[in-house]
Design a protein around this motif. Sequence first.
Motif, mmCIF file in Angstrom:
data_model
loop_
_atom_site.group_PDB
_atom_site.id
_atom_site.type_symbol
_atom_site.label_atom_id
_atom_site.label_comp_id
_atom_site.label_asym_id
_atom_site.label_seq_id
_atom_site.Cartn_x
_atom_site.Cartn_y
_atom_site.Cartn_z
ATOM 1 N N MET A 143 10.782 -8.002 -2.509
ATOM 2 C CA MET A 143 9.447 -8.178 -1.935
ATOM 3 C C MET A 143 8.766 -6.832 -2.082
ATOM 4 N N MET A 144 7.489 -6.819 -2.457
ATOM 5 C CA MET A 144 6.810 -5.522 -2.529
ATOM 6 C C MET A 144 5.420 -5.582 -1.939
ATOM 7 N N CYS A 145 5.022 -4.445 -1.387
ATOM 8 C CA CYS A 145 3.715 -4.346 -0.756
ATOM 9 C C CYS A 145 3.240 -2.898 -0.894
ATOM 10 N N GLY A 146 2.094 -2.728 -1.541
ATOM 11 C CA GLY A 146 1.573 -1.377 -1.740
ATOM 12 C C GLY A 146 0.229 -1.431 -2.424
ATOM 13 N N SER A 147 -0.138 -0.329 -3.073
ATOM 14 C CA SER A 147 -1.438 -0.260 -3.745
ATOM 15 C C SER A 147 -1.392 -1.117 -5.015
ATOM 16 N N PRO A 148 -2.551 -1.491 -5.540
ATOM 17 C CA PRO A 148 -2.568 -2.288 -6.778
ATOM 18 C C PRO A 148 -1.798 -1.605 -7.917
ATOM 19 N N ASP A 149 -1.907 -0.281 -8.030
ATOM 20 C CA ASP A 149 -1.195 0.431 -9.099
ATOM 21 C C ASP A 149 0.315 0.357 -8.905
ATOM 22 N N MET A 150 0.734 0.551 -7.672
ATOM 23 C CA MET A 150 2.174 0.499 -7.371
ATOM 24 C C MET A 150 2.719 -0.898 -7.681
ATOM 25 N N LEU A 173 13.080 -4.374 -0.430
ATOM 26 C CA LEU A 173 11.735 -4.395 0.167
ATOM 27 C C LEU A 173 11.074 -3.093 -0.266
ATOM 28 N N LEU A 174 10.168 -3.169 -1.241
ATOM 29 C CA LEU A 174 9.575 -1.966 -1.822
ATOM 30 C C LEU A 174 8.172 -1.771 -1.260
ATOM 31 N N SER A 175 7.913 -0.595 -0.665
ATOM 32 C CA SER A 175 6.600 -0.388 -0.061
ATOM 33 C C SER A 175 6.111 1.036 -0.279
ATOM 34 N N THR A 176 4.788 1.185 -0.331
ATOM 35 C CA THR A 176 4.179 2.514 -0.257
ATOM 36 C C THR A 176 3.122 2.480 0.847
ATOM 37 N N THR A 189 6.617 12.076 -2.244
ATOM 38 C CA THR A 189 6.234 12.573 -3.579
ATOM 39 C C THR A 189 5.574 13.949 -3.598
ATOM 40 N N ARG A 190 5.009 14.380 -2.464
ATOM 41 C CA ARG A 190 4.240 15.633 -2.560
ATOM 42 C C ARG A 190 4.721 16.729 -1.611
ATOM 43 N N GLU A 191 5.964 16.590 -1.151
ATOM 44 C CA GLU A 191 6.558 17.579 -0.253
ATOM 45 C C GLU A 191 8.062 17.575 -0.464
ATOM 46 N N GLU A 192 8.713 18.609 0.061
ATOM 47 C CA GLU A 192 10.173 18.614 0.017
ATOM 48 C C GLU A 192 10.705 17.547 0.981
ATOM 49 N N PHE A 193 11.716 16.843 0.557
ATOM 50 C CA PHE A 193 12.361 15.841 1.407
ATOM 51 C C PHE A 193 13.722 15.537 0.788
ATOM 52 N N ARG A 194 14.601 14.913 1.566
ATOM 53 C CA ARG A 194 15.947 14.661 1.021
ATOM 54 C C ARG A 194 15.912 13.709 -0.172
ATOM 55 N N THR A 195 14.944 12.772 -0.189
ATOM 56 C CA THR A 195 14.769 11.915 -1.364
ATOM 57 C C THR A 195 13.334 12.055 -1.829
ATOM 58 N N LYS A 196 13.176 12.342 -3.100
ATOM 59 C CA LYS A 196 11.841 12.627 -3.625
ATOM 60 C C LYS A 196 11.542 11.743 -4.828
ATOM 61 N N GLY A 197 10.249 11.468 -5.039
ATOM 62 C CA GLY A 197 9.816 10.774 -6.245
ATOM 63 C C GLY A 197 9.235 9.405 -5.966
ATOM 64 N N ARG A 198 8.487 8.919 -6.950
ATOM 65 C CA ARG A 198 7.907 7.574 -6.843
ATOM 66 C C ARG A 198 9.006 6.514 -6.949
ATOM 67 N N ILE A 199 8.794 5.419 -6.275
ATOM 68 C CA ILE A 199 9.750 4.303 -6.309
ATOM 69 C C ILE A 199 10.023 3.880 -7.750
ATOM 70 N N THR A 200 8.951 3.801 -8.530
ATOM 71 C CA THR A 200 9.087 3.358 -9.924
ATOM 72 C C THR A 200 10.004 4.310 -10.701
ATOM 73 N N ASP A 201 9.797 5.613 -10.520
ATOM 74 C CA ASP A 201 10.624 6.596 -11.250
ATOM 75 C C ASP A 201 12.071 6.530 -10.779
ATOM 76 N N LEU A 202 12.257 6.330 -9.487
ATOM 77 C CA LEU A 202 13.616 6.252 -8.947
ATOM 78 C C LEU A 202 14.361 5.038 -9.489
ATOM 79 N N MET A 203 13.601 3.981 -9.762
ATOM 80 C CA MET A 203 14.220 2.773 -10.320
ATOM 81 C C MET A 203 14.506 2.945 -11.812
#
Length: 256
Positions: free
Chosen positions: A217-224, A112-115, A181-195
Motif C-alpha cells: 500500500m502506498m501513500c505520498g506525493s504524486p511523484d513518489m 506500507l510505503l509513505s512519505t 533524506t536531508r539530515e543525518e539519521f540512522r537510515t537515510k535516502g528516498r524509499i525508491t532508492d532504498l528499494m
Amino acid sequence: MSAFLNETVTHVHRWTDSQFSFRTTRDPGFRFENGQFTMIGLPINGKPLLRAYSIVSTKYDEYLEFLSIIVPTGALTSTLSKIGVGDSILVGRKPTGTLLLDNLKPGKNLYLLSTGTGLAPFLSVVRDFETYERFEKVILVHGCRTVAELAYHDYLTGELLQDEVVGGMVKNQLIYYPTVTREEFRTKGRITDLMTSGKIYQDIGLPPLNAETDRVMMCGSPDMLRDCRTILEEAGLKEGSQHEEGEYVLEKAFVG
Ligand code: A2P
C-alpha cells in the motif's frame, strides 16, 4: 440531513512548523474502514471549505484523529492550523478510499510505503489486528526530509508496542522503517532508492520484492507514487481496486 457532521476538537499536537495532528469527537453513527479518508474542513467566509484527509485513528477508537501539513498559502490548512481545543470541525459523512486490506490478494509481507503526511492512513492500518492476521510481516516505511518530520516516531517505537490489543502482534510482526533524506539519521535516502539498491531488504532481513508473496500500500506525493509504482510494476505487481484484488494499492497524500 447535512452531508457533514460537526465534531469538536479535543486535542492538538504540533510536530513541526509545517505539520500538526488533532483529535476530534466522533459521532457514534460515523463508520469507516481503517485506511480510508474523508472530507474535513471549516466554514470559511460562510462556505464550507473541505479537503480529503486520511483518518489516523482506527474504526475501533471513540475519537477521530487527522494529520495535516500546513501550507502557509493553503486556503484550508492556513486556517485549520490555528484550531484549538473546543473548536468545531466539519467531517464528511461518507469516508472512502482504496487503502483497504480487502483490495489486496492474500500474501506474506505487507509493505506500507509513505512519505510526509502519507503516513496517516497507515497509522490506522498498523493498529488493526486484521492486518496481522492476514500478513506475517508488516513493514511500515516512512520517508521524510528531516527527523522532526517523522511524526508518530516515538509512538510507533514505544506506546504502540504496549497496546492492549495489537501490542504483542506489533512486537513480532511490525517492522517500522523511518528514513530521512536531508539530515543525518540512522537510515537515510528516498524509499525508491532504498528499494532499487536493495538496502532496505538487507536492513530488514527480507528478500527483495516478490509478486508472489508481497503486497504493497502506498501513500505520498504524486511523484513518489509514480516512482514507486514503476518499481512495483517492474517487479510484476499489479494494482488492485474495490472490483478486483491486486498486489498493490495507492492513494495520494493530502498535498495543498
Ligand atoms: P527528497 O528530500 O530527496 O526530495 P516532500 O516533503 O517533498 O513531499 O518529501 C517528503 C519525502 O519524500 C522526502 O524525503 C523526499 O525526498 C521524498 N521524495 C520526494 N519525491 C520522491 C520520489 N519521487 N520518490 C521517493 N521519495 C520522494
